[in-house]
Write an enzyme that holds these catalytic residues in place. Structure first.
Site, PDB file in Angstrom:
ATOM      1  N   GLU A  93     -11.125  27.351   8.564  1.00  0.00           N
ATOM      2  CA  GLU A  93     -12.090  28.245   9.202  1.00  0.00           C
ATOM      3  C   GLU A  93     -11.428  29.554   9.634  1.00  0.00           C
ATOM      4  O   GLU A  93     -11.505  29.957  10.805  1.00  0.00           O
ATOM      5  CB  GLU A  93     -12.793  27.545  10.378  1.00  0.00           C
ATOM      6  N   GLU A 118     -15.977  19.664   5.645  1.00  0.00           N
ATOM      7  CA  GLU A 118     -16.580  19.337   6.950  1.00  0.00           C
ATOM      8  C   GLU A 118     -18.088  19.330   6.780  1.00  0.00           C
ATOM      9  O   GLU A 118     -18.684  20.364   6.444  1.00  0.00           O
ATOM     10  CB  GLU A 118     -16.151  20.330   8.030  1.00  0.00           C
TER      11      GLU A 118
HETATM   12  O1  AHR Z   1     -15.070  18.997  13.256  1.00  0.00           O
HETATM   13  C1  AHR Z   1     -14.996  19.710  14.438  1.00  0.00           C
HETATM   14  C2  AHR Z   1     -14.641  21.172  14.227  1.00  0.00           C
HETATM   15  O2  AHR Z   1     -15.662  21.814  13.551  1.00  0.00           O
HETATM   16  C3  AHR Z   1     -13.419  21.455  13.390  1.00  0.00           C
HETATM   17  O3  AHR Z   1     -12.249  21.389  14.115  1.00  0.00           O
HETATM   18  C4  AHR Z   1     -13.666  22.852  12.932  1.00  0.00           C
HETATM   19  O4  AHR Z   1     -13.036  23.140  11.704  1.00  0.00           O
HETATM   20  C5  AHR Z   1     -15.170  22.961  12.875  1.00  0.00           C
HETATM   21  O5  AHR Z   1     -15.636  24.086  13.502  1.00  0.00           O
END
Ligand code: AHR
Length: 505
Positions: A175, A308
């Site tokens: 991210e 994710e």
């Molecule tokens: O999964 C939780 C968080 O969500 C992670 O650390 C991040 O990459 C995303 O914003």
């Protein structure tokens, strides 16, 4: 009752379903690693080299194919050298992203690799671009994967590991548009080109797949700019191929929005359909990001890595807001089934996906409380869908109608995918998104004579979930109501359910 026509074409193979599309994610966040997975060798909780035996066994049974670690946002503050060597003298740090708790670094590289060895899964290590140096990243890769004589390989050996490990996937930052450095795509593209250069492949037989930080949601500009910059100079060095093997995509399903996400349990019918309609947006995201990728990579060599995804609700009352602990209901089972069907459908481009997160965090497959452990509805769906791993996707389609309560949150009543395994068996997974309606389905296998059928189902009321008092309220049960008639299967799928049918032809 109307019959919904479902067509599966066993003669039309549409692509390979990588087992990694059913992957998982484990971050140093809340009780995911510590307590959830790692309890240390001296714990009263049964463990092998510190890893909870109950959790490892359950994850193996589910056929967990790949695990991402150490983050997430945590990855861009993680300095791997703090997590090796004598545990008593490892540095302690603040986990600034997740509750400001003390991280004692007792779970580090050796422990992660031990965990993956116990699980028999592939490894996905996420490097630090946000606050780490090129040298630090480069040395981590050398430490993990170099077999010869070098400062880092020698250090690994000194720390008790003679042989190098296999790093299957390596993430170059996380991210970077947000917690990983608040960068613009132009800037990150240069950093990616730079950092990944020093992610060396010491073992040509086991090349590391490099994953670039991709977009969040519908940030199509990020995908465009990154690919554009990474493919520059390609004419001169076509072998570089954008310097990447994968481009990540993050998309979370929130019933509402980031200010008020919505509760994990006790939700109403409107919130059910809101959640499912939002999760279905994944289809559009995969289609549109893939379309951009197609222009740069028509051969589909670069994977879209959905590393994710999953539901994100308000945390359970009385728990640390930084720990992201939430319950998991039949609604999550549907979210899992819908998304896994979508990843199957997009398998030519989606090479890996990692639900967030494996234990005790967000849409977890396992919850723990002290020495107790339970499998969530999402767990049962993943286990069921493991039948698709390594299969060939088959062309398939189903009749649907729109259902829901409010115009903007209407959803199709059914979602499906089908694949054929190496042994010739066909696997069909179907979800019924309706809270209240059963549907009669006729699955037509186009001329293939059906010799045998086995089916299993996860079903319940929309809010049904497992608790430490009642761990098996929601579980997979056999489903005997599938009738075979020549090349057709006829059955009624109950409301609010995820169904798997295995067909011998
Ligand atoms: O999964 C939780 C968080 O969500 C992670 O650390 C991040 O990459 C995303 O914003």
């Amino acid at each position: 009752m109307k019959k919904y026509k479902h067509i599966v074409n066993p003669d039309k193979k549409m692509g390979h379903i990588n087992p990694e599309t059913q992957g998982h994610f484990s971050e140093h966040l809340g009780r995911c690693i510590y307590e959830g997975i790692y309890v240390g060798e001296n714990s009263d909780i049964p463990n092998k080299n510190g890893m909870r035996t109950d959790v490892v066994e359950a994850l193996k049974e589910m056929k967990l194919p790949v695990l991402r670690w150490p983050g997430g946002c945590f990855a861009d503050e993680y300095h791997w050298m703090d997590g090796i060597g004598d545990k008593a003298s490892r540095k302690k740090m603040i986990n600034t992203n997740w509750g400001g708790v003390v991280e004692d670094n007792s779970f580090g590289t050796h422990e992660f690799m031990e965990l993956c060895e116990q699980l028999g899964c592939k490894t996905y290590v996420n490097g630090n671009v946000g606050s780490g140096t090129v040298r630090e990243m480069s040395e981590w890769v050398e430490y993990m994967t170099f077999s010869g004589v070098s400062p880092m390989a020698d250090l690994r050996k000194k720390n008790g590991r003679e042989e190098p490990w296999t790093v299957d996937y390596f993430g170059v930052g996380n991210e970077s548009w947000g917690c990983g450095g608040n960068m613009l795509p132009e800037y990150y593209a240069d950093l990616f080109r730079h950092y990944q250069t020093f992610v060396r492949n010491y073992n040509p037989e086991k090349k590391i797949k490099k994953i670039a930080v991709g977009p969040s949601d519908k940030n199509y500009n990020w995908t465009e700019v990154l690919l554009n910059k990474c493919f520059q100079g390609e004419g001169q060095f076509p072998q570089n191929y954008g310097y990447m093997n994968g481009l990540s995509l993050h998309y979370y399903t929130l019933p509402y929005d980031w200010s008020k996400k919505g509760a994990a349990t006790g939700f109403n019918e409107k919130e059910w359909y809101m959640t499912l309609s939002k999760t279905l947006f994944m289809d559009e995201l995969l289609t549109k990001h893939s379309a951009i990728m197609d222009r740069y990579d028509p051969e589909e060599r670069i994977g879209l890595i959905v590393d994710e995804w999953g539901t994100w609700y308000d945390v359970e009352e009385g728990t640390n807001p930084g720990f992201l602990y939430q319950q998991n209901t039949m609604r999550d089972a549907l979210v899992a089934g819908i998304n896994l069907n979508l990843f199957n459908k997009h398998c030519r481009r989606v090479h890996m996906a990692n639900i967030a997160q494996v234990v005790n965090v967000l849409q977890a497959v396992i919850l723990t409380e002290g020495e107790q452990m339970l499998k969530t509805p999402t767990y049962h769906v993943f286990k069921m869908y493991s039948a698709h791993q390594d299969n060939e996707l088959l062309e398939s389609s189903i009749d649907t109608k729109q259902i829901g309560i409010e115009e903007q949150y209407m959803v199709p009543n059914l979602s499906e995918s089908a694949s054929v395994a190496e042994d010739g068996r066909i696997h069909i997974t179907i979800t019924n998104l309706s809270i209240s309606e059963d549907y009669e389905i006729e699955s037509n296998l186009l001329g293939r004579e059906i010799k045998g059928v086995k089916a299993e189902i996860v079903t319940g009321k929309m809010d049904a979930h497992n608790t430490f008092e009642d761990k098996e309220n929601v579980k997979t049960v056999p489903f005997d109501a599938v009738r075979a008639d020549q090349d057709k299967l006829i059955y009624v799928i109950p409301a609010c359910s995820v169904l798997h049918i295995e067909v011998e032809v």
